[in-house]
Motif scaffolding. Structure first.
Motif, PDB file in Angstrom:
ATOM      1  N   HIS A  51       0.926  -1.092  -0.055  1.00 21.54           N
ATOM      2  CA  HIS A  51       0.100   0.063   0.056  1.00 21.54           C
ATOM      3  C   HIS A  51       0.943   1.142   0.104  1.00 21.54           C
ATOM      4  O   HIS A  51       1.820   1.343   0.856  1.00 21.54           O
ATOM      5  N   THR A  78      -0.094   0.396  -8.651  1.00 19.89           N
ATOM      6  CA  THR A  78      -1.118   0.793  -7.558  1.00 19.89           C
ATOM      7  C   THR A  78      -2.398   1.150  -7.955  1.00 19.89           C
ATOM      8  O   THR A  78      -2.464   1.816  -9.225  1.00 19.89           O
ATOM      9  N   CYS A 123      -1.680  -2.573  -4.296  1.00 17.33           N
ATOM     10  CA  CYS A 123      -1.188  -3.475  -5.394  1.00 17.33           C
ATOM     11  C   CYS A 123      -1.240  -4.847  -4.508  1.00 17.33           C
ATOM     12  O   CYS A 123      -0.349  -5.111  -3.973  1.00 17.33           O
TER      13      CYS A 123
END
Length: 118
Positions: free
Chosen positions: A11, A46, A52
């Motif tokens: 993240h 992402t 992701c």
């Protein structure tokens, strides 16, 4: 990308602007211990929330040394800004097969921090 049940997730947060770092390219690599060369395993980007998932399947995630490379320079350039760091690489070791790893990256144009999340 693979299914959401990946043992590795990340993240990325743009702490300078207080928003998720959407559309940031990244790649996962594994270090071959016999020849000490990194091998790219997967690439990702992402999502709008800066996450992701699905970088690697449980079956492919074995013990060893891994590296997540975040293309931070390209991200900032896409926002029309410059950055001190062209990329950020996070190297980590997996020793237990049942581990689930979450590696958040907090970044601004001139600093970054990473930690092992849950």
């Amino acid at each position: 990308m693979m299914a959401e049940s990946s043992p590795l997730t990340t993240h990325v947060l743009n702490t300078g602007d207080g928003v998720p770092a959407a559309r940031l390219a990244l790649s996962l690599h594994w270090l071959d211990p016999r020849i000490m060369i990194w091998t790219m395993l997967s690439v990702g980007t992402t999502n709008e929330d800066g996450r992701c998932a699905g970088l690697i399947s449980r079956g492919a995630f074995g013990p060893g040394m891994y590296k997540l490379r975040f293309e931070t320079g390209s991200y900032w350039e896409g926002l029309g800004q410059n950055s001190f760091y062209p990329y950020v690489e996070v190297v980590f070791t997996i020793s237990e097969l049942d581990q689930r790893i979450h590696l958040p990256l907090l970044m601004s144009r001139f600093s970054y921090s990473v930690y092992r999340g849950s």
